[in-house]
Design an enzyme around this catalytic site. Sequence first.
Site, short mmCIF file in Angstrom:
data_model
loop_
_atom_site.label_atom_id
_atom_site.label_comp_id
_atom_site.label_asym_id
_atom_site.label_seq_id
_atom_site.Cartn_x
_atom_site.Cartn_y
_atom_site.Cartn_z
N ASP A 124 6.12 -0.74 14.17
CA ASP A 124 4.88 -1.12 14.85
C ASP A 124 5.11 -1.36 16.33
OD1 ASP A 124 2.65 -1.04 13.21
OD2 ASP A 124 3.11 -2.93 12.24
N LYS A 149 0.86 -1.18 0.00
CA LYS A 149 0.00 0.00 0.00
C LYS A 149 0.90 1.23 0.00
CE LYS A 149 -3.53 -2.29 2.85
NZ LYS A 149 -4.22 -2.25 4.16
#
Length: 450
Positions: free
Chosen positions: A167, A23
């Site tokens: 993350d 993405k």
Amino acid sequence: MSTARAPKHKLILAVNAGSSSLKISLFKRDGASPESPHDIVDLLLSSTITNISQPPAYFSFTLASHGAGREARKEPVQSIKDHASAFQHFLEYLKREASIDHSEIVHICHRVVHGGDYFEPVIITDESYHYIERLSDLAPLHNGGALSVIKACIDALPDANSIAYFDTSFHRTMPEHISMYPIRQDVAKKRGLKKYGFHGLSYAFILRAVSSYLQKDPSQVNLIVMHLGSGASMCVIQRGKSLDTTMGLTPVSGLPGATRSGAIDPSLIFHYTNRAGRITHDRSAAVDVHVTQAEEILNKRSGWAALTGTTDFGKIVAEMKAVEGRRARGEEVKEEEEGKWKLAFDLFLDRIVGYLGSYYVKLGGQVDALVFAGGIGEKSAELREAVVEKAKCLGFALDPQANGEVDAKEGAVVEVGKERDGPKRVLVCRTDEQLEMAKECAMNPKFWEE
């Protein structure tokens, strides 16, 4: 690669490499003040490449505030074989169809799943690249793809800064007694064996968006958040900081996923692979299980795909409802074959509400909202209904009409339920990890000229 500060009017590219997808979003920094973080970047365009590991890959390209160019909708591209070639195809399309000069891109933000001891974004150098490379064994479905894209970016856009966003960073606030495993700490600290947690960029976006929706400062917000997708996790946020999360040393722990087992008895893998074909402690039946083999089984050959044969949770729900419909009409149902759909749904539901109850207690019942996010969390009205039904005893309530109309509502946050006589809400948040990286990049003064 440049490491100098960039002019404020230049472009930010945000790249999110999944196990078989990529993405990409392109943003312009609009010069808004850090006091208005939601307005600091404008989305120009976005692109999604799917099926990278199972060609043909499909390429989509969507224009936002950048009006010039040709959009693409799931166009098959034979030349895409891996993440690097997927990124190269995007760059060529960007220049050819949207007339954007690559030199306008000054920062490239990369989502990296496992950051180890990196708690802040880092500009990629030889040292940081090799450190992330060494962590790939802890996040095998993602770190490898991210590294190949980082290398492709450095080769294709050498004058731009490639910046890694991790993350794991969001969960650095977990107390030691929560992040620690009860093993010898001299070994644990030497080898970095502790709970790291993942989906942090998503949780950071959700915290920011939900706090804005509730009109509260993030430091005053308590949330139980469910990021439910092919990879699924939950996080309890207390006063704006991660208190605990379901994933651990690696993303395989916690909730089950499409191909991940989630939390299991650690000894299961030895009984699963032994030669006896049954549970036994007979040493002659034991098999040497390498960590790569265990990762393969628990990361790629487990989850609801192992129970049903599909990774598509939407199909599981549809098949479950079809079976229930036939049963209600008195038609024959082959439980052994067709009961697998409800079994997979119920197993996922059970694991979710188990953590939900634990997190509710950790917050002492002081919860502002229960938040659903991720592809399944955003799209599955049936799962939201089932979870909230189980959580009714905690004061959560669902509005059936609002729950069924989420897709028709605009905005990052949609309310689907509210406690009758109290403050507790049930929300759906359309998380956006690329936007979160772009905002963090735009607000960081060390990346921009005065």
